[in-house]
Write a protein that holds these residues in place. Structure first.
Motif, PDB file in Angstrom:
ATOM      1  N   GLU A  49     -42.728 -18.860  18.600  1.00  0.00           N
ATOM      2  CA  GLU A  49     -42.094 -18.521  17.328  1.00  0.00           C
ATOM      3  C   GLU A  49     -41.827 -17.025  17.244  1.00  0.00           C
ATOM      4  N   TRP A  89     -35.314 -24.557   6.430  1.00  0.00           N
ATOM      5  CA  TRP A  89     -36.015 -25.034   7.620  1.00  0.00           C
ATOM      6  C   TRP A  89     -37.282 -24.195   7.761  1.00  0.00           C
ATOM      7  N   ASP A 143     -40.311 -22.213   9.029  1.00  0.00           N
ATOM      8  CA  ASP A 143     -40.682 -21.502  10.259  1.00  0.00           C
ATOM      9  C   ASP A 143     -42.071 -20.867  10.145  1.00  0.00           C
ATOM     10  N   TYR A 157     -43.930 -27.177   9.317  1.00  0.00           N
ATOM     11  CA  TYR A 157     -43.402 -26.308  10.376  1.00  0.00           C
ATOM     12  C   TYR A 157     -42.359 -27.067  11.208  1.00  0.00           C
ATOM     13  N   ASN A 158     -41.233 -26.418  11.440  1.00  0.00           N
ATOM     14  CA  ASN A 158     -40.103 -26.949  12.207  1.00  0.00           C
ATOM     15  C   ASN A 158     -39.564 -28.244  11.598  1.00  0.00           C
ATOM     16  N   ARG A 203     -39.905 -31.231  18.367  1.00  0.00           N
ATOM     17  CA  ARG A 203     -39.951 -32.211  17.268  1.00  0.00           C
ATOM     18  C   ARG A 203     -41.035 -33.263  17.476  1.00  0.00           C
ATOM     19  N   ARG A 251     -44.651 -32.165  17.781  1.00  0.00           N
ATOM     20  CA  ARG A 251     -44.380 -30.865  17.166  1.00  0.00           C
ATOM     21  C   ARG A 251     -45.612 -29.997  17.356  1.00  0.00           C
ATOM     22  N   SER A 283     -39.226 -22.894  16.145  1.00  0.00           N
ATOM     23  CA  SER A 283     -38.641 -23.712  15.079  1.00  0.00           C
ATOM     24  C   SER A 283     -37.172 -23.357  14.905  1.00  0.00           C
TER      25      SER A 283
END
Length: 148
Positions: free
Chosen positions: A17, A57, A59, A66-67, A98, A101, A107
């Motif tokens: 990330e 979305w 991050d 998350y994601n 995904r 995850r 992300s």
């Protein structure tokens, strides 16, 4: 092969990330999002949904979403998908990180519209509008995007 922009840090086999890298691998498109107030619905066999002004979305590493897609206002860090510039007028959500995850493994890895001159992205893949629409028109359920 089409010209595209990748992340400001190039490509990486180990995506983290915020590292600015585009993850290497083979990714499947999951969903197409678009700004219906600016563009027509893209022609594609992929699932398509118009963006809404509160779409985001997440991050935020450690957040349960998350994601994942979220709605603004969101209590944790989340990118706004409804932007003033045109970069997210068409977005292809990829299946990067995904299932499963993994927190911190990157992300919001999308294919979206390129800046002038193909300036680097924060880790996404960016194409010229006409090229992205050509890709979408040819895309089907078995389409993959490979970043080597």
């Amino acid at each position: 092969m089409l010209p595209c922009a990748l992340g400001r840090s190039g490509r990486s086999a180990i995506k983290r990330e915020g590292d600015g890298a585009t993850p290497s691998g083979i990714w499947r498109p999951v969903l197409v999002l678009y700004r219906a107030d600016r563009r027509q619905r893209p022609r594609t066999a992929l699932p398509v949904r118009p963006l809404k002004a509160d779409d985001g979305w997440c991050d935020a590493v450690g957040d349960r979403n998350y994601n994942r897609w979220v709605r603004h206002p969101y209590p944790a860090s989340a990118e706004r998908l409804w932007r003033l510039d045109a970069l997210y007028d068409v977005i292809v959500v990829l299946d990067h990180n995904r299932r499963p995850r993994m927190q911190g493994a990157g992300s919001a890895i999308f294919v979206h519209l390129a800046r002038p001159g193909y300036a680097p992205t924060e880790g996404c893949i960016a194409l010229a509008p006409r090229h992205l629409l050509l890709v979408l028109a040819a895309a089907g359920r078995n389409t993959c995007i490979a970043i080597a």
